[in-house]
Design a protein around this motif. Structure first.
Motif, PDB file in Angstrom:
ATOM      1  N   VAL A 462      -4.827  -6.617   1.253  1.00  0.00           N
ATOM      2  CA  VAL A 462      -5.246  -5.377   0.984  1.00  0.00           C
ATOM      3  C   VAL A 462      -4.197  -4.339   1.082  1.00  0.00           C
ATOM      4  O   VAL A 462      -3.357  -4.423   2.064  1.00  0.00           O
ATOM      5  CB  VAL A 462      -6.584  -4.765   2.138  1.00  0.00           C
ATOM      6  CG1 VAL A 462      -6.773  -3.567   1.884  1.00  0.00           C
ATOM      7  CG2 VAL A 462      -7.742  -6.059   2.274  1.00  0.00           C
ATOM      8  N   ALA A 463      -4.037  -3.722  -0.231  1.00  0.00           N
ATOM      9  CA  ALA A 463      -2.738  -2.789  -0.337  1.00  0.00           C
ATOM     10  C   ALA A 463      -3.359  -1.449  -0.605  1.00  0.00           C
ATOM     11  O   ALA A 463      -4.384  -1.166  -1.072  1.00  0.00           O
ATOM     12  CB  ALA A 463      -1.761  -3.386  -1.351  1.00  0.00           C
ATOM     13  N   ASP A 464      -2.276  -0.505  -0.479  1.00  0.00           N
ATOM     14  CA  ASP A 464      -2.647   0.596  -0.965  1.00  0.00           C
ATOM     15  C   ASP A 464      -2.278   1.099  -2.511  1.00  0.00           C
ATOM     16  O   ASP A 464      -2.050   0.129  -3.238  1.00  0.00           O
ATOM     17  CB  ASP A 464      -1.724   1.984   0.052  1.00  0.00           C
ATOM     18  CG  ASP A 464      -0.385   1.695  -0.111  1.00  0.00           C
ATOM     19  OD1 ASP A 464       0.128   1.249  -1.236  1.00  0.00           O
ATOM     20  OD2 ASP A 464       0.526   2.306   0.580  1.00  0.00           O
ATOM     21  N   LEU A 465      -2.392   2.219  -2.743  1.00  0.00           N
ATOM     22  CA  LEU A 465      -2.497   2.561  -4.477  1.00  0.00           C
ATOM     23  C   LEU A 465      -0.882   2.310  -4.657  1.00  0.00           C
ATOM     24  O   LEU A 465      -0.589   1.973  -6.118  1.00  0.00           O
ATOM     25  CB  LEU A 465      -2.537   3.980  -4.656  1.00  0.00           C
ATOM     26  CG  LEU A 465      -4.255   4.155  -4.466  1.00  0.00           C
ATOM     27  CD1 LEU A 465      -4.336   6.070  -4.691  1.00  0.00           C
ATOM     28  CD2 LEU A 465      -5.066   3.507  -5.459  1.00  0.00           C
ATOM     29  N   GLN A 466      -0.147   2.310  -3.727  1.00  0.00           N
ATOM     30  CA  GLN A 466       1.250   2.217  -4.134  1.00  0.00           C
ATOM     31  C   GLN A 466       1.680   0.585  -4.114  1.00  0.00           C
ATOM     32  O   GLN A 466       3.018   0.180  -4.412  1.00  0.00           O
ATOM     33  CB  GLN A 466       2.424   2.908  -3.237  1.00  0.00           C
ATOM     34  CG  GLN A 466       2.254   4.441  -3.388  1.00  0.00           C
ATOM     35  CD  GLN A 466       2.008   4.947  -4.853  1.00  0.00           C
ATOM     36  OE1 GLN A 466       3.142   4.456  -5.380  1.00  0.00           O
ATOM     37  NE2 GLN A 466       1.312   5.809  -5.235  1.00  0.00           N
ATOM     38  N   GLY A 467       0.856  -0.270  -3.810  1.00  0.00           N
ATOM     39  CA  GLY A 467       1.002  -1.691  -3.558  1.00  0.00           C
ATOM     40  C   GLY A 467       1.728  -2.255  -2.322  1.00  0.00           C
ATOM     41  O   GLY A 467       2.204  -3.166  -2.353  1.00  0.00           O
ATOM     42  N   VAL A 468       1.569  -1.527  -1.260  1.00  0.00           N
ATOM     43  CA  VAL A 468       2.264  -1.620   0.100  1.00  0.00           C
ATOM     44  C   VAL A 468       0.840  -2.612   0.699  1.00  0.00           C
ATOM     45  O   VAL A 468      -0.085  -1.874   0.999  1.00  0.00           O
ATOM     46  CB  VAL A 468       2.652  -0.527   0.788  1.00  0.00           C
ATOM     47  CG1 VAL A 468       3.055  -1.029   2.232  1.00  0.00           C
ATOM     48  CG2 VAL A 468       3.735   0.359   0.162  1.00  0.00           C
TER      49      VAL A 468
END
Length: 821
Positions: A462-468
């Motif tokens: 599961v990642a945030d919108l920035q791909g982290v």
């Protein structure tokens, strides 16, 4: 818009409106406090206290041009009991004139006649002298006319000016201001220092330390004082008391009479004669009484003259100005309620109070304008707790409502058996109970999400919108551990999957395949929006150990439908690929090793028939049956292989004209149709060739199967029509319809038409051979091309099979090439 989003918006609007209404109500209350404080003098005592503290905090130099001649205790002791004969005063005036005093001012009333008045009047004519008048207080006037008692005639005639010496006290008994003019509706009388001040300003009296003409700043201050000196005005101003108010040069009355005062101390100065003796008690309370004690009236008159000469009068601000100035910090605090956190708002309150006090002090010290700060401070002090109370009440009501709704909603997760909670007690206890229940549910939901993620056998990130990466489930941690990688949390998804090699995208489009290979591994970054469509459909990738995986992204949204992150799933398809390879091996076995014996049997039968060894009827019948069974086995094997390849192999897609494929299929079926005298017609919609993206061989085989079925299940001397058309809509489609005049299919059998090994006329038409795999093959090919197929049929009235395929935009030159070909 989802139901949850609409519900949240409906809940948010009333809360927002109530917040605004509460804020406006508090703002109106603050404005009302300011108006009432200024207009009704609510804060007058507090304003006076602040004013007195400001004056006490600053020292002010006194004028060297003023000398106070004290009628002090020593003078009374030397000259005897008060009042003294006016001849004594005449001697004093003579001594002052001899010393060169610029002017003489008496703060002593001479309203009763005396034998020495002529002698005293003659002495007063030697120097400009100013005497007080007795003006009755306004509250003692019987008919509204105030009574004025002048000095006796010889003295009044000798004086250069007359004026009153009334000092009015405020409600708290303190002298803070003086009126340059007092009187009634018919006439006005100046304050004793006013004619002396005018004489100095006009140059009739020259003082040693006072510039003449006065400076521009002093002239401006004079104009401020006199601008209110119109008809009926008092021209009142505030006196700038300080700790130096009693620091004027002072000499004793007796010392002047005895000539023991140096003449330089009196030369070119104003001699102000007044009572300071304790027994005569001419004293007043002032803003500095707490420090200096009661101040003699002569010192206050000296301060009045000093204030006029130096232009240091303090002007009280008008009520409209006080109101406007008080509303400024109130407006800032109200704005802070809207944009600042409670902590910052709490810090803003003392800051505004300090700024208000500092601004008031600065105006007092620099601009000599007294702008009362207490109305603004009172409004701030009352509005802040009022807003805190209303905000807390509004927040509690909102939370109570939301938590109650949450408590009333059905809880979908399994719960452990617990005793029912009773939300009793006061409102706060009920609120805390509801909050505890909501927190418990949130913890349960969080645990459920974690357990759900960890229970999935495939790696999930599961990642945030920035791909982290924010969360990695147990399978993902095990996968990374097997690769000797560190924790995924805090890393970019592109770095976590960076070692995976692209095999192919799930999208069969060759352009998408080339696009993915050209930009890999950039599609692994979910922050790059141009690749999200590709990754949402999925790609096949290969790890360093040779394992094959299906990698797909899914967008996470909140209750309002806004994207908040991504879920990346990695599915191991190595076993599936192994099964596909085994299937290919089986197909090869079926297509080669099983077909070869059957083909050999057919070849042997044909060889024996050519040699003439099958002349005997029993032998010929057996051999014909063997040949028929062998050919049927060959046909079944071919159909099965074709169906398996249609389901599993990769299609070689290319721009293709469906019209050309239909013509090729018609030519291939023409011999069977000609044998039954069936006419096959191909109809086109204008000049449209029906361009599609297709595998030519498989699509041609599908059309052949459809036309072959139409021929087999149609009576002789009928017609089969194959029509091609392009239909515009949300997406252009190529429609191919094959309509025959055959036996038709019963309605109950149409639903099973595309199932393998289904034959519907075996009993009625045993002469028609087939294994029942042709229509299953057609369905598979059309579906994998992104199309649809359906059948319309009635018994003995024919059948219409319609295929709908996505149209492909092809340049005109390609279309021309297709026609010429």
């Amino acid at each position: 818009m989802s139901v949850g989003v609409r519900a949240s918006l409906r809940r948010g609007r009333p809360a927002g409106r109530r917040f605004l209404f509460e804020w406006l109500g508090v703002a109106c209350a603050g404005v009302a406090i300011v108006l009432l404080s200024v207009l009704t003098h609510w804060t007058l005592s507090a304003d006076s206290l602040v004013y007195d503290r400001f004056l006490a905090a600053r020292e002010r130099p006194v004028s060297p041009d003023i000398v106070v001649v004290e009628i002090d205790n020593a003078s009374v002791a030397a000259l005897g009991r008060w009042p003294w004969p006016r001849s004594v005063h005449a001697q004093l005036v003579d001594q002052l004139a001899k010393a060169g005093a610029a002017a003489i001012v008496y703060d002593v009333l001479f309203t009763e006649p005396s034998p020495d008045d002529a002698r005293f009047g003659a002495a007063l004519r030697e120097r400009p002298a100013f005497l007080p008048v007795l003006l009755s207080p306004a509250d003692e006037a019987a008919d509204g006319r105030r009574q004025l008692v002048k000095p006796v005639a010889p003295l009044a005639a000798a004086a250069a000016g007359l004026g009153h010496i009334n000092l009015e006290v405020d409600n708290d008994g303190i002298v803070r201001s003086v009126a340059l003019f007092e009187g009634d509706a018919q006439q006005r009388w100046p304050q004793l220092m006013e004619p002396l001040w005018r004489a100095v300003r006009d140059g009739r009296i020259a003082l040693g330390g006072t510039a003449n003409p006065p400076s521009e700043a002093i002239r401006h201050a004079d104009a401020q004082i006199l601008r209110a000196a119109g008809s009926g005005s008092e021209a009142r101003f505030l006196l700038p008391f300080s700790r130096t108010t009693q620091s004027y040069r002072k000499v004793s009355f007796a010392q002047v009479l005895e000539g023991r005062v140096p003449p330089d101390l009196l030369r070119a100065r104003v001699a102000l004669v007044g009572v300071t003796a304790s027994g005569l008690y001419d004293r007043f309370a002032t803003p500095l009484s707490g420090t200096l004690g009661p101040v003699p009236g002569v010192d206050i008159h000296a301060l009045v003259l000093d204030t006029l000469l130096t232009g240091s009068a303090i002007e009280p601000a008008s009520r409209p100005l006080v109101v406007l100035a008080s509303l400024v910090p109130l407006a800032l605090l109200l704005a802070g309620f809207l944009v600042l956190s409670p902590l910052r708002t709490m810090l803003l309150l003392p800051l505004l109070v300090l700024v208000t006090l500092a601004a008031s002090a600065a105006l007092l010290y620099v601009a000599r304008l007294w702008l009362a700060p207490v109305p603004a401070i009172l409004a701030l002090a009352l509005v802040y707790p009022l807003w805190g109370w209303r905000r807390l009440e509004m927040t509690m009501a909102y939370l109570r409502k939301e938590l109650k709704q949450l408590a009333d909603e059905p809880y979908l997760l399994p719960e452990a058996a617990e005793p029912a909670r009773e939300f009793g007690g006061d409102a706060l206890a009920q609120q805390m109970a509801l909050m505890a229940q909501a927190a418990q549910r949130l913890q349960d939901m969080r645990r459920f999400v974690w357990d759900s993620l960890d229970s999935v056998p495939e790696p999930l990130l599961v990642a945030d919108l920035q791909g982290v990466v924010l969360i990695a489930n147990h399978a993902a941690r095990a996968y990374l551990a097997g690769l000797s990688e560190g924790d995924a949390e805090g890393r970019l998804v592109q770095d976590v999957f960076g070692d995976l090699a692209l095999v192919k995208p799930i999208d069969p489009n060759p352009e998408m395949l080339a696009f993915a290979h050209a930009h890999w591994p950039a599609p692994l970054d979910p922050a790059l929006g141009e690749y999200t469509g590709l990754m949402e459909r999925g790609v096949e990738v290969r790890a360093r150990d040779g394992s094959d995986y299906l990698l797909r992204y899914a967008c996470c949204t909140n209750a309002q439908g806004q994207g908040v992150g991504w879920i990346a799933g990695l599915v191991d398809v190595t076993a599936l690929h192994d099964a596909e390879r085994q299937r290919e091996d089986a197909l090869r076995l079926l297509s080669h090793d099983m077909r070869s014996p059957q083909a050999s049997i057919v070849a042997l039968v044909e060889t024996e028939r050519e040699r003439g060894t099958l002349e005997a009827a029993p032998v010929r019948e057996v051999m014909d049956r063997i040949e028929r069974y062998a050919r049927r086995s060959l046909t079944l094997a071919d159909d099965f292989v074709q169906l398996a390849r249609a389901e599993s192999q990769n299609y070689a897609l290319e721009p293709t004209s469906l019209t050309e494929l239909a013509i090729d299929a018609s030519d291939e079926v023409w011999p069977q149709a000609s044998a039954k005298q069936i006419q096959i017609e191909t109809a086109f919609d204008g000049e449209e060739l029906g361009w599609i993206n297709a595998d030519r061989s498989l699509m041609t085989r599908a059309l052949v199967n459809l036309l072959n079925n139409a021929v087999k299940y149609s009576p002789p001397k009928t017609r089969i029509v194959c029509s091609i058309a392009v239909v515009e809509g949300s997406g252009p489609r190529v429609i191919c319809s094959i309509r025959d005049q055959g036996y038709g299919i019963a309605l109950e059998d149409q639903a099973k038409l595309f199932e393998p090994f289904r034959r519907f006329h075996a009993g009625q038409r045993p002469e028609v051979s087939g294994a029942g795999l042709g229509m299953a093959f057609v369905k598979t090919v059309v579906t994998r091309h992104g199309g649809e197929i359906h059948v319309e049929s009635r018994v003995d009235q024919g059948t219409t099979v319609t295929m709908s395929l996505p149209a492909l935009d092809v340049p005109d030159d390609a279309s021309d090439d297709g026609r010429s070909a």
